[in-house]
Scaffold this motif. Structure first.
Motif, PDB file in Angstrom:
ATOM      1  N   ALA A  72       0.827  -1.207   0.000  1.00  0.00           N
ATOM      2  CA  ALA A  72       0.000   0.000   0.000  1.00  0.00           C
ATOM      3  C   ALA A  72       0.862   1.259   0.000  1.00  0.00           C
ATOM      4  O   ALA A  72       0.514   2.260  -0.636  1.00  0.00           O
ATOM      5  N   VAL A  73       1.996   1.226   0.713  1.00  0.00           N
ATOM      6  CA  VAL A  73       2.913   2.372   0.718  1.00  0.00           C
ATOM      7  C   VAL A  73       3.462   2.610  -0.688  1.00  0.00           C
ATOM      8  O   VAL A  73       3.526   3.749  -1.174  1.00  0.00           O
ATOM      9  N   ALA A 118       2.044   1.634  -3.495  1.00  0.00           N
ATOM     10  CA  ALA A 118       0.927   2.095  -4.327  1.00  0.00           C
ATOM     11  C   ALA A 118       0.639   3.574  -4.073  1.00  0.00           C
ATOM     12  O   ALA A 118       0.309   4.322  -5.005  1.00  0.00           O
ATOM     13  N   SER A 119       0.772   4.019  -2.823  1.00  0.00           N
ATOM     14  CA  SER A 119       0.535   5.429  -2.500  1.00  0.00           C
ATOM     15  C   SER A 119       1.558   6.327  -3.190  1.00  0.00           C
ATOM     16  O   SER A 119       1.224   7.418  -3.661  1.00  0.00           O
ATOM     17  N   CYS A 120       2.816   5.874  -3.261  1.00  0.00           N
ATOM     18  CA  CYS A 120       3.837   6.641  -3.987  1.00  0.00           C
ATOM     19  C   CYS A 120       3.486   6.731  -5.467  1.00  0.00           C
ATOM     20  O   CYS A 120       3.680   7.777  -6.106  1.00  0.00           O
ATOM     21  N   VAL A 130       0.430   6.677  -6.647  1.00  0.00           N
ATOM     22  CA  VAL A 130      -0.677   7.632  -6.733  1.00  0.00           C
ATOM     23  C   VAL A 130      -0.140   9.064  -6.702  1.00  0.00           C
ATOM     24  O   VAL A 130      -0.626   9.937  -7.431  1.00  0.00           O
ATOM     25  N   PHE A 181      -3.740  -3.960   2.998  1.00  0.00           N
ATOM     26  CA  PHE A 181      -3.428  -3.100   1.850  1.00  0.00           C
ATOM     27  C   PHE A 181      -4.428  -1.956   1.740  1.00  0.00           C
ATOM     28  O   PHE A 181      -4.038  -0.784   1.602  1.00  0.00           O
ATOM     29  N   LEU A 182      -5.705  -2.269   1.829  1.00  0.00           N
ATOM     30  CA  LEU A 182      -6.743  -1.246   1.680  1.00  0.00           C
ATOM     31  C   LEU A 182      -6.737  -0.268   2.849  1.00  0.00           C
ATOM     32  O   LEU A 182      -6.975   0.933   2.671  1.00  0.00           O
ATOM     33  N   LEU A 203      -3.671   1.942   2.186  1.00  0.00           N
ATOM     34  CA  LEU A 203      -3.839   2.709   0.938  1.00  0.00           C
ATOM     35  C   LEU A 203      -4.804   3.868   1.124  1.00  0.00           C
ATOM     36  O   LEU A 203      -4.584   4.962   0.576  1.00  0.00           O
ATOM     37  N   ARG A 204      -5.871   3.654   1.867  1.00  0.00           N
ATOM     38  CA  ARG A 204      -6.839   4.733   2.113  1.00  0.00           C
ATOM     39  C   ARG A 204      -6.145   5.936   2.743  1.00  0.00           C
ATOM     40  O   ARG A 204      -6.357   7.082   2.309  1.00  0.00           O
ATOM     41  N   GLY A 260      -2.920   6.590   2.637  1.00  0.00           N
ATOM     42  CA  GLY A 260      -1.916   7.107   1.719  1.00  0.00           C
ATOM     43  C   GLY A 260      -2.509   8.007   0.656  1.00  0.00           C
ATOM     44  O   GLY A 260      -1.962   9.082   0.354  1.00  0.00           O
ATOM     45  N   VAL A 261      -3.639   7.603   0.078  1.00  0.00           N
ATOM     46  CA  VAL A 261      -4.291   8.406  -0.955  1.00  0.00           C
ATOM     47  C   VAL A 261      -4.773   9.738  -0.377  1.00  0.00           C
ATOM     48  O   VAL A 261      -4.635  10.798  -1.003  1.00  0.00           O
TER      49      VAL A 261
END
Length: 316
Positions: free
Chosen positions: A46-47, A49-51, A53, A124-125, A128-129, A131-132
């Motif tokens: 998730a970290v 994926a946040s990068c 995003v 992950f979710l 990710l929430r 992070g976004v």
């Protein structure tokens, strides 16, 4: 900007770490620590994926800048961030009471079924929430230069503080109430949200998107200008120095949307935001009290009545 970034990353990272901490603690309690690595795998993905995003968001912002529409996008981001920041404070105040039960219940289902993919996806979710949301808020407070916020000391300090508080909660053996942190950081967060909203209004007036009845409702540049340039102009025009430096003014402007010469509309929006917030808090408190009263009523009605004769026997 750095203080704003610190508060945002502290809250967002702490929310994610608290949930991950609850999950990993539960796995140790049920003697299934082998699943812990899958939870951290989901958080790590998730970290990353946040990068991704953040990079995508920066490309979009750059594209709008090349089309000459960057100002409109920034205004939209500020207004949406105001709503999200306010909603985040209310959501966390409510969810902090049920966070442990919900996380444990969900993970119990995955452990029972041996669903490793579910564990990875759940963590992950969760991360990710946060992070976004962080990416979106950074776009608002930096005017679109997200990379500056991530590279500054504020974001790094906020993350380190979140890890420190999480450690004290789960490993340090000390009683640290997350509600205390969320309460006080929540107050600062809504002040940041109000400042973003006022800055959005000011930007709309600058590009004549909306008009103004009174361009400058008052002028307190003599007290504290909102920028060092304004301070230099004031000294040049009057020969006097303001009571408080413009360096402080620009800091408060970045943090809370301070303005030395606000328009009537900016003042009304600022006051109106806190008035609306007060009404929402009162409504939420009244709803909570009504819910508690209903629970007490149900509990009392379900309690069997005691025979008066038995009461007399018990007294004897």
């Amino acid at each position: 900007m750095e203080i704003q970034a610190l508060l945002i990353t502290f809250r967002e990272a702490l929310e994610a770490l608290l949930i991950i901490g609850v999950i990993t603690t539960y796995l140790r309690q049920v003697k299934r620590p082998e699943f812990t690595k899958w939870v951290w795998l989901g958080a790590g993905l998730a970290v990353v994926a946040s990068c991704g995003v953040a990079l995508l968001f920066q490309v979009v912002l750059t594209g709008f800048a090349s089309m000459g529409s960057e100002m409109y996008l920034k205004i939209g981001i500020m207004i949406i961030s105001t709503i999200l920041l306010t909603q985040m404070v209310f959501w966390m105040a409510k969810q902090s009471k049920e966070m442990k039960d919900k996380s444990v219940s969900k993970m119990d289902q995955f452990v029972t079924a041996g669903n490793i993919a579910g564990m990875v996806l759940h963590s992950f979710l969760v991360v990710l929430r946060e992070g976004v949301e962080t990416v979106f808020f950074f776009a608002a407070i930096t005017g679109g230069n997200i990379g500056n916020a991530f590279k500054g000391w504020g974001a790094i300090t906020g993350i380190l503080l979140a890890f420190a508080v999480s450690f004290l909660l789960f490993r340090g053996g000390r009683k640290v109430s997350p509600r205390v942190f969320f309460k006080w950081t929540g107050i600062l967060i809504v002040m940041i949200a109000a400042g973003l909203l006022v800055q959005a209004v000011g930007m709309m007036q600058d590009i004549n998107m909306i008009g103004t009845v009174i361009p400058h409702l008052y002028d307190i540049t003599w007290f504290m200008p909102e920028h060092p340039i304004d301070q230099a102009h004031y000294i040049r025009d009057t020969g006097n120095s303001p009571l408080i430096s413009g360096e402080v003014g620009i800091f408060l402007k970045a943090l809370f949307g301070y303005s030395a010469m606000p328009s009537l509309e900016e003042v009304l929006v600022y006051v109106g935001y806190f008035a609306a917030l007060y009404v929402l808090i009162m409504r939420r408190n009244a709803s909570d009290e009504a819910e508690k009263a209903e629970i007490r009523r149900v509990q009392e009605s379900s309690t069997p009545a005691i025979n008066p004769q038995l009461k007399s026997v018990n007294r004897l």
